[in-house]
Design a protein around this motif. Structure first.
Motif, short mmCIF file in Angstrom:
data_model
loop_
_atom_site.label_atom_id
_atom_site.label_comp_id
_atom_site.label_asym_id
_atom_site.label_seq_id
_atom_site.Cartn_x
_atom_site.Cartn_y
_atom_site.Cartn_z
N VAL A 1 0.82 -1.21 0.00
CA VAL A 1 0.00 0.00 0.00
C VAL A 1 0.85 1.26 0.00
O VAL A 1 0.37 2.34 0.34
CB VAL A 1 -0.97 0.02 1.20
N ILE A 2 2.10 1.15 -0.42
CA ILE A 2 2.98 2.32 -0.38
C ILE A 2 2.48 3.44 -1.31
O ILE A 2 2.85 4.60 -1.11
CB ILE A 2 4.45 1.97 -0.69
N ASP A 3 1.60 3.12 -2.26
CA ASP A 3 1.02 4.17 -3.09
C ASP A 3 0.09 5.08 -2.29
O ASP A 3 -0.28 6.16 -2.75
CB ASP A 3 0.26 3.57 -4.27
N CYS A 4 -0.31 4.65 -1.09
CA CYS A 4 -1.15 5.47 -0.21
C CYS A 4 -0.32 6.50 0.56
O CYS A 4 -0.88 7.46 1.10
CB CYS A 4 -1.90 4.59 0.79
N TYR A 5 0.99 6.28 0.62
CA TYR A 5 1.85 7.24 1.33
C TYR A 5 1.80 8.58 0.60
O TYR A 5 1.86 8.64 -0.62
CB TYR A 5 3.28 6.74 1.41
N GLY A 6 1.67 9.64 1.36
CA GLY A 6 1.55 10.97 0.77
C GLY A 6 0.13 11.33 0.35
O GLY A 6 -0.09 12.37 -0.27
N LYS A 7 -0.83 10.49 0.70
CA LYS A 7 -2.23 10.71 0.31
C LYS A 7 -3.07 11.12 1.52
O LYS A 7 -2.58 11.23 2.63
CB LYS A 7 -2.81 9.44 -0.34
N ASN A 8 -4.36 11.29 1.30
CA ASN A 8 -5.28 11.78 2.32
C ASN A 8 -5.98 10.67 3.09
O ASN A 8 -6.12 9.56 2.59
CB ASN A 8 -6.35 12.67 1.67
#
Length: 82
Positions: A3-10
């Motif tokens: 789920v590293i694509d969620c890092y930097g998200k809301n």
């Protein structure tokens, strides 16, 4: 599930943005560190394991589906889920 694509998200409840996930996986709500999202989907609140992100992108906390990961990688919780 990575789920590293969620890092930097809301982090959202319904349509309201209540916080964010920094580049290291720390979850901030109302400007304070609230929890952590590990790269393989484990979720910790106050240092305690509470749930995970399933392969189908549902968010499971305390054995209940409380939200999901949106197509743009935000964490979206149902209203009243926590």
């Amino acid at each position: 599930m990575l789920v590293i694509d969620c890092y930097g998200k809301n982090v959202m409840v319904g349509e309201e943005i209540i916080g964010y996930i920094n580049g290291d996986g720390d979850i901030f709500v109302s400007g304070r560190k609230f929890g952590r999202l590990e790269e393989h989907g484990e979720i910790y609140f106050a240092g305690k394991y509470v749930g995970y992100v399933e392969d189908n992108l549902d968010i499971i906390i305390n054995d209940k589906c409380v939200g999901y990961v949106t197509p743009d990688n935000n964490l979206k919780f149902k209203k009243g889920s926590f």
